[in-house]
Design a protein around this motif. Structure first.
Motif, PDB file in Angstrom:
ATOM      1  N   TRP A 270      29.269 -28.868 -33.263  1.00 39.75           N
ATOM      2  CA  TRP A 270      30.468 -28.626 -34.063  1.00 39.75           C
ATOM      3  C   TRP A 270      30.775 -27.147 -34.176  1.00 39.75           C
ATOM      4  CZ3 TRP A 270      34.265 -31.693 -35.615  1.00 39.75           C
ATOM      5  CH2 TRP A 270      34.057 -33.076 -35.520  1.00 39.75           C
ATOM      6  N   MET A 271      29.726 -26.327 -34.258  1.00 40.19           N
ATOM      7  CA  MET A 271      29.943 -24.880 -34.291  1.00 40.19           C
ATOM      8  C   MET A 271      30.602 -24.415 -33.003  1.00 40.19           C
ATOM      9  SD  MET A 271      26.342 -23.692 -36.060  1.00 40.19           S
ATOM     10  CE  MET A 271      26.583 -21.968 -35.613  1.00 40.19           C
ATOM     11  N   TRP A 272      30.152 -24.957 -31.872  1.00 37.92           N
ATOM     12  CA  TRP A 272      30.752 -24.578 -30.585  1.00 37.92           C
ATOM     13  C   TRP A 272      32.233 -24.940 -30.559  1.00 37.92           C
ATOM     14  CZ3 TRP A 272      28.833 -22.235 -26.107  1.00 37.92           C
ATOM     15  CH2 TRP A 272      29.671 -22.289 -24.984  1.00 37.92           C
ATOM     16  N   ASP A 273      32.548 -26.127 -31.025  1.00 34.85           N
ATOM     17  CA  ASP A 273      33.928 -26.612 -30.932  1.00 34.85           C
ATOM     18  C   ASP A 273      34.848 -26.018 -31.987  1.00 34.85           C
ATOM     19  OD1 ASP A 273      33.167 -28.245 -28.821  1.00 34.85           O
ATOM     20  OD2 ASP A 273      32.738 -29.954 -30.115  1.00 34.85           O
ATOM     21  N   GLY A 274      34.295 -25.697 -33.180  1.00 35.63           N
ATOM     22  CA  GLY A 274      35.182 -25.313 -34.271  1.00 35.63           C
ATOM     23  C   GLY A 274      34.855 -24.015 -34.970  1.00 35.63           C
ATOM     24  N   PHE A 275      33.901 -23.240 -34.435  1.00 35.84           N
ATOM     25  CA  PHE A 275      33.538 -22.011 -35.134  1.00 35.84           C
ATOM     26  C   PHE A 275      33.339 -20.824 -34.202  1.00 35.84           C
ATOM     27  CE2 PHE A 275      30.306 -19.134 -36.897  1.00 35.84           C
ATOM     28  CZ  PHE A 275      30.948 -18.738 -38.056  1.00 35.84           C
ATOM     29  N   LEU A 276      32.699 -21.012 -33.068  1.00 36.93           N
ATOM     30  CA  LEU A 276      32.381 -19.881 -32.207  1.00 36.93           C
ATOM     31  C   LEU A 276      33.644 -19.253 -31.626  1.00 36.93           C
ATOM     32  CD1 LEU A 276      29.237 -20.946 -30.138  1.00 36.93           C
ATOM     33  CD2 LEU A 276      29.395 -20.024 -32.451  1.00 36.93           C
ATOM     34  N   ALA A 277      33.621 -17.942 -31.543  1.00 34.86           N
ATOM     35  CA  ALA A 277      34.727 -17.209 -30.940  1.00 34.86           C
ATOM     36  C   ALA A 277      34.785 -17.494 -29.442  1.00 34.86           C
ATOM     37  CB  ALA A 277      34.547 -15.711 -31.168  1.00 34.86           C
ATOM     38  N   PRO A 278      35.966 -17.460 -28.841  1.00 31.99           N
ATOM     39  CA  PRO A 278      36.053 -17.622 -27.388  1.00 31.99           C
ATOM     40  C   PRO A 278      35.154 -16.645 -26.640  1.00 31.99           C
ATOM     41  CG  PRO A 278      38.230 -17.760 -28.357  1.00 31.99           C
ATOM     42  CD  PRO A 278      37.293 -17.369 -29.472  1.00 31.99           C
ATOM     43  N   ALA A 279      35.023 -15.427 -27.143  1.00 31.80           N
ATOM     44  CA  ALA A 279      34.159 -14.446 -26.481  1.00 31.80           C
ATOM     45  C   ALA A 279      32.704 -14.899 -26.502  1.00 31.80           C
ATOM     46  CB  ALA A 279      34.289 -13.088 -27.164  1.00 31.80           C
ATOM     47  N   THR A 280      32.278 -15.531 -27.590  1.00 32.22           N
ATOM     48  CA  THR A 280      30.896 -16.011 -27.683  1.00 32.22           C
ATOM     49  C   THR A 280      30.665 -17.159 -26.723  1.00 32.22           C
ATOM     50  OG1 THR A 280      30.840 -15.359 -30.018  1.00 32.22           O
ATOM     51  CG2 THR A 280      29.137 -16.887 -29.255  1.00 32.22           C
ATOM     52  N   ARG A 281      31.610 -18.064 -26.644  1.00 28.49           N
ATOM     53  CA  ARG A 281      31.468 -19.185 -25.707  1.00 28.49           C
ATOM     54  C   ARG A 281      31.444 -18.673 -24.267  1.00 28.49           C
ATOM     55  NH1 ARG A 281      35.478 -21.628 -29.171  1.00 28.49           N
ATOM     56  NH2 ARG A 281      37.033 -21.467 -27.506  1.00 28.49           N
ATOM     57  N   ALA A 282      32.294 -17.696 -23.972  1.00 32.03           N
ATOM     58  CA  ALA A 282      32.307 -17.135 -22.617  1.00 32.03           C
ATOM     59  C   ALA A 282      30.984 -16.454 -22.296  1.00 32.03           C
ATOM     60  CB  ALA A 282      33.469 -16.157 -22.470  1.00 32.03           C
ATOM     61  N   LEU A 283      30.415 -15.779 -23.270  1.00 29.98           N
ATOM     62  CA  LEU A 283      29.125 -15.126 -23.074  1.00 29.98           C
ATOM     63  C   LEU A 283      28.049 -16.145 -22.728  1.00 29.98           C
ATOM     64  CD1 LEU A 283      27.027 -12.769 -23.434  1.00 29.98           C
ATOM     65  CD2 LEU A 283      26.933 -13.464 -25.838  1.00 29.98           C
ATOM     66  N   LEU A 284      28.006 -17.235 -23.468  1.00 30.45           N
ATOM     67  CA  LEU A 284      26.974 -18.246 -23.227  1.00 30.45           C
ATOM     68  C   LEU A 284      27.204 -18.959 -21.901  1.00 30.45           C
ATOM     69  CD1 LEU A 284      26.665 -19.509 -26.876  1.00 30.45           C
ATOM     70  CD2 LEU A 284      24.810 -18.560 -25.507  1.00 30.45           C
ATOM     71  N   ASP A 285      28.452 -19.141 -21.530  1.00 28.26           N
ATOM     72  CA  ASP A 285      28.725 -19.694 -20.200  1.00 28.26           C
ATOM     73  C   ASP A 285      28.193 -18.756 -19.118  1.00 28.26           C
ATOM     74  OD1 ASP A 285      29.903 -22.020 -21.059  1.00 28.26           O
ATOM     75  OD2 ASP A 285      31.968 -21.318 -20.807  1.00 28.26           O
ATOM     76  N   GLU A 286      28.385 -17.460 -19.331  1.00 29.57           N
ATOM     77  CA  GLU A 286      27.905 -16.486 -18.363  1.00 29.57           C
ATOM     78  C   GLU A 286      26.379 -16.507 -18.291  1.00 29.57           C
ATOM     79  OE1 GLU A 286      28.301 -11.658 -17.506  1.00 29.57           O
ATOM     80  OE2 GLU A 286      29.436 -12.609 -19.133  1.00 29.57           O
ATOM     81  N   VAL A 287      25.727 -16.650 -19.431  1.00 27.64           N
ATOM     82  CA  VAL A 287      24.262 -16.694 -19.464  1.00 27.64           C
ATOM     83  C   VAL A 287      23.732 -17.891 -18.687  1.00 27.64           C
ATOM     84  CG1 VAL A 287      22.273 -17.066 -20.996  1.00 27.64           C
ATOM     85  CG2 VAL A 287      24.023 -15.374 -21.586  1.00 27.64           C
ATOM     86  N   THR A 288      24.461 -19.005 -18.755  1.00 28.12           N
ATOM     87  CA  THR A 288      23.998 -20.223 -18.085  1.00 28.12           C
ATOM     88  C   THR A 288      24.523 -20.352 -16.667  1.00 28.12           C
ATOM     89  OG1 THR A 288      25.838 -21.406 -19.132  1.00 28.12           O
ATOM     90  CG2 THR A 288      23.704 -21.503 -20.227  1.00 28.12           C
TER      91      THR A 288
END
Length: 971
Positions: A44-62
């Protein structure tokens, strides 16, 4: 043995408990259930709380778009795997019995006799360091992940602190059966959250920066805290009822009930025309356009340093720049940091209005962070669901230790923890969850004191929550020049972390010394480059004023890009500010008390006489004294002559009256609604509270001598607004400088002037000398052209060129400079033990050992010097009589406080001067009736007699409704 799960081990893992019945709503919660609950919350945090920049960072990490979500969910859920050990499972007898009955045993006598415990956070890191390599994880990825698990209770240990105590003879971790059970638990959990894959499937592809790791660590803590709420996640004790689908249903209900949300999520980049839409149809000024364009040109998230005159509109420019940077780089909110509580309050309203112009619903999700926000009517109306004049409310300034550690400048120093109960259904405001201790910065939009940001640079417990609250936002800091050398150590450290985290930052100042400007830029770039130090080559100096410097570091490894731009000031043809001298005769160290009193009265009389002449036709004057005692003394003299036309404002007023007086000053001397109607004659006597972000307009300024940048800040209150009707004799801005002993010619010929002892104590002789030279020259040559002279005046004050001083001053000035530089080094060194990273450790690749060593985890002062102690003033209580509040409302003989009286009691809070602190800590206690009160039980009372007096140690204190708190040394 390969990492897998046999049936017996899986059945044994199914009895492991994660929360005892007492902490899970009356029924134990299985460990697997808690891991899945936390993972579901993370979803739920991923879908409704994390900033787009944070999600992009984690995508880059993976290593792929959309893959970051799985890793994030898995990391949050796996945080408590260390509970799958005898060291933890033995801690609750009922749960321990079930575990041992399943075949997972330990030698209780050995563990009971072991003095050193093995915490489950460290055990979790120990377990993952053993199991993840078996699943195919590389050493470099295990190395950055295990500290996230080891640190989820607030501190990051070193690798050597992870192993179970040797005195436990291996019983803390258990034998092979326990190892198999842990593997089974890990595999079952991973399969649930990945849809069948094993731990190897979530292995990262790239190591994130240490700042990104700290950000991620804070998010893990957030997910754990939400999933540990027994109201929304009650116990599940049947392994057959445990599933990720069930956890997701529980998390969905909790998320809805808690009202947690992020900020904009997706934000379109605003165009030039949007400035007017945000700010009531106003057209942007040249300097504001300059700042917005600098934000548009920035190739990477970076740092903007905006310097512009007082009243130029820096705040609006910064908010628009924040909006542009957020849209371009995926930030989901803002943090706006101000130097004081008093400056935070009006900024709160401005930010809410700006956010509302983007999305009306988001205005309710702006948080105000400082320990006296209960006295901000807009905040109260927001969280209590009442009008701004409503009488309801509650105390909101208690930290997790039950104390209000709030100094006169900043907010609560260790995290506001509000006892929130029986929330009004009409209340709006940020999600109630954000009002808890250490969580405020996680709110999507935050206005608070700079202290909130500085604590993100300290080696304190749960510092990761603060960094998680800043990362994913755009950070705006106003009045950065107000940070002294001690605070600047924390500011530079925080800028390093923000630079490494690629957080866009906007710094605002009217009077920034060139050396400080460069230090701030290079601190940010050092973080972005992950270097101990960074020296910018060919650092550009602004050629005009206002100016903006834009600094960023390309990801390609190329040198930093530092651009500078200037614009014409809004007030291009403002008349010169006339500088006049009002010297006084000062007492020396050996001056008798009677003579001191006579000199004080003489100095006050000189100001009274001058104001009688200047205000003969009316007008508004602002008088700024450097100490409270001088302000109180002058107020008394002025009141005798001008009566109720005089207002006193300083830090030793109780918080309720002080808030009311501040509001009155802003109303009387703020922007004039009817420029054709002259304002009533008004004299405001204030201390440094009126120096920054105090949006008042004075016709005449009288001020004690202070360092040039601060003196210019004070001058910024002079003729601040357009369209104000002024008496003819006050039509030209004038400042009268006092607080020193000299006359113009004698100072040039006979040596430097003498300064007030209080001024020298606060500012040091070095800066006062250099400022005095500038003031004397201005008085002789016709004043200062504001704003064009500002950069050069500040540069001369903070420079080392003695040729700008009169010849007779140079010897004393050189000695004063050497003393000042030594003091600056000493003060900087005092901050070092509290900084998040030590010297030589600023290039570390992981969080391992961040809290290791002495001085870690405890409280870290981000402001230098003694703060003093806060106490609540009450009257009476002698001989069995009832106590009374500062406003004279009756309590009981024990001081019991009804709920509707709480705000009135706390309005009497005042900070005692530092010399009284030691005695006050030993002598003052809460009233008897406060000891069982959740909001007053840790609050000391200062009981005043019928004359408003009390003794603390050798100090005789008195409180007067007009003067505030006065202090004298007693017999």
């Amino acid at each position: 043995m390969r990492l897998g799960a046999d049936g017996d081990a899986l059945r044994a893992a199914g009895v492991l408990w994660g929360k005892s019945a007492g902490r899970a709503g009356g029924r134990k919660n299985l460990l697997l259930q808690h891991l899945l609950d936390t993972a579901a919350v993370a979803g739920w945090m991923w879908d409704g709380f994390l900033a787009p920049a944070t999600r992009a960072l984690l995508d880059e990490v993976t290593g792929g778009e959309g893959r970051g979500r799985v890793l994030f969910v898995w990391l949050c859920g796996v945080h408590d795997v260390g509970k799958a050990t005898p060291a933890f499972q033995r801690m609750w007898p009922e749960g321990a019995a079930a575990v041992r009955a399943s075949g997972l045993g330990w030698q209780e006598s050995v563990l009971a006799g072991c003095k050193r415990k093995w915490r489950h956070d460290r055990a979790g890191a120990y377990v993952l360091r053993r199991l993840l390599p078996e699943a195919g994880w590389t050493a470099e990825h295990v190395a950055w992940v295990w500290p996230l698990i080891a640190g989820h209770h607030g501190a990051f240990p070193s690798p050597g602190a992870l192993a179970p105590p040797p005195q436990g003879l291996g019983q803390h971790a258990g034998g092979d059966a326990w190892e198999r059970a842990r593997k089974a638990l890990l595999c079952r959990f991973t399969a649930e959250v990945t849809g069948g894959a094993g731990p190897g499937a979530v292995a990262p592809a790239r190591v994130p920066s240490r700042a990104a790791q700290l950000h991620l660590s804070g998010l893990i803590v957030m997910a754990d805290w939400i999933a540990s709420d027994e109201e929304h996640f009650p116990g599940v004790d049947d392994i057959d009822a445990v599933s990720f689908d069930g956890a997701r249903r529980r998390a969905a209900a909790a998320w809805k009930a808690l009202r947690i949300r992020g900020g904009w999520t997706e934000l379109a980049e605003p165009g030039p025309e949007d400035f007017g839409r945000r700010f009531g149809g106003q057209e942007p000024r040249d300097s504001q356009r300059m700042v917005m364009e600098a934000a548009r040109r920035m190739p990477e998230p970076g740092l903007l340093v905006v310097e512009a005159p007082m009243g130029e509109g820096k705040t609006k420019a910064a908010l628009m720049a924040a909006e542009i940077l957020a849209a371009r780089f995926g930030a989901d909110g803002v943090f706006v940091g101000m130097p004081t509580q008093a400056t935070s309050d009006p900024m709160f309203g401005q930010v809410r209005s700006w956010v509302a112009a983007l999305d009306g619903e988001l205005a309710d999700h702006v948080a105000l962070l400082h320990g006296k926000r209960m006295f901000n009517k807009e905040w109260r109306a927001l969280v209590d669901g009442e009008s701004e004049d409503g009488a309801g409310g509650r105390f909101e300034g208690v930290d997790e230790y039950g104390e209000c550690w709030d100094d006169e400048w900043g907010g609560d120093l260790y995290g506001i923890a509000e006892p929130v109960t029986d929330r009004n259904p009409a209340a709006r405001g940020p999600a109630e969850w954000f009002l808890g201790a250490k969580r405020g910065l996680l709110c999507p939009f935050v206005v608070g004191t700079i202290d909130q940001l500085l604590f993100a640079a300290t080696r304190t417990k749960h510092v990761m929550l603060r960094m998680a609250g800043l990362a994913g936002k755009v950070v705006v800091l106003d009045e950065v020049h107000a940070a002294d050398v001690y605070m600047s150590q924390f500011l530079a450290e925080c800028l390093r972390w923000l630079g490494q985290a690629r957080v866009p930052v906007v710094l605002l100042s009217a009077t920034l010394p060139p050396a400080q400007r460069r230090e701030l830029v290079e601190a940010y770039l050092a973080g972005a480059a992950t270097q101990e130090e960074y020296t910018a080559q060919d650092f550009p100096e602004p050629a005009g004023y206002p100016s903006v410097i834009a600094a960023s570091l390309p990801r390609t490894g190329a040198p930093a890009r530092i651009d500078v731009a200037t614009a014409a000031p809004w007030r291009r043809n403002a008349p010169a500010v006339t500088v006049e001298l009002l010297p006084e005769t000062l007492a020396g160290a050996k001056t008798p008390a009677e003579k001191r009193e006579a000199l004080r009265k003489s100095a006050d009389l000189a100001v009274v006489t001058r104001l009688e002449r200047e205000l003969v036709d009316g007008g508004c004057a602002l008088v700024i004294r450097n100490t409270v005692d001088r302000a109180q003394s002058l107020f008394t003299a002025l009141r005798d002559r001008f009566g109720h036309d005089v207002v006193l404002l300083h830090a030793r007023l109780a918080v309720g009256p002080r808030a009311d007086r501040t509001a009155d000053c802003l109303r009387m001397l703020g922007p004039q609604p009817d420029p054709t109607s002259p304002r009533p004659r008004t004299i405001v006597v204030a201390t440094q509270l009126a120096e920054q972000s105090f949006d008042v307009d004075a016709d005449l300024l009288v001020t004690d001598l202070a360092p040039t940048d601060l003196l210019l800040q004070r001058i910024g209150r002079l003729h601040r607004h357009d369209g104000v009707a002024r008496p003819a004799r006050l039509s030209v801005p004038r400042v009268l400088v006092t607080g020193f002993a000299s006359d113009h010619e004698a100072a040039r010929v006979g040596g430097p002037p003498a300064f007030l002892g209080g001024s020298t104590f606060i500012y040091g002789e070095h800066l006062l000398l250099r400022t005095a030279a500038l003031v004397l020259r201005a008085a002789a040559e016709g004043g200062w052209q504001i704003p064009s002279d500002v950069p050069e005046l500040v540069a001369q004050c903070y420079g080392d060129d003695l040729s700008t001083l009169p010849e007779p001053w140079r010897g004393p000035a050189e000695s004063a400079a050497a003393e000042w530089q030594k003091e600056q080094r000493d003060r900087a060194d005092r901050a070092t033990p509290y900084l998040l990273t030590r010297r030589g450790d600023k290039e570390g690749p992981t969080l391992a050992g961040l809290h290791a060593g002495p001085g870690s985890g405890g409280r870290a002062p981000v402001r230098d010097g003694e703060m003093g102690l806060e106490a609540v003033l009450v009257y009476g209580g002698a001989n069995g009589t009832a106590y009374r509040t500062l406003s004279r409302r009756a309590l009981t003989v024990n001081g019991d406080v009804a709920e509707d009286m709480l705000d009135d009691v706390l309005a009497g809070t005042v900070r005692l001067p530092p010399p009284c602190t030691k005695d006050a800590v030993e002598e003052l206690r809460p009233l008897p009736g406060w000891l069982a009160h959740p909001r007053l039980r840790y609050t000391p009372a200062l009981v005043l007699d019928g004359n408003g007096c009390a003794r603390v140690g050798r100090h005789l204190l008195s409180y007067d409704d007009e003067l505030g708190l006065s202090v004298a040394a007693g017999a």
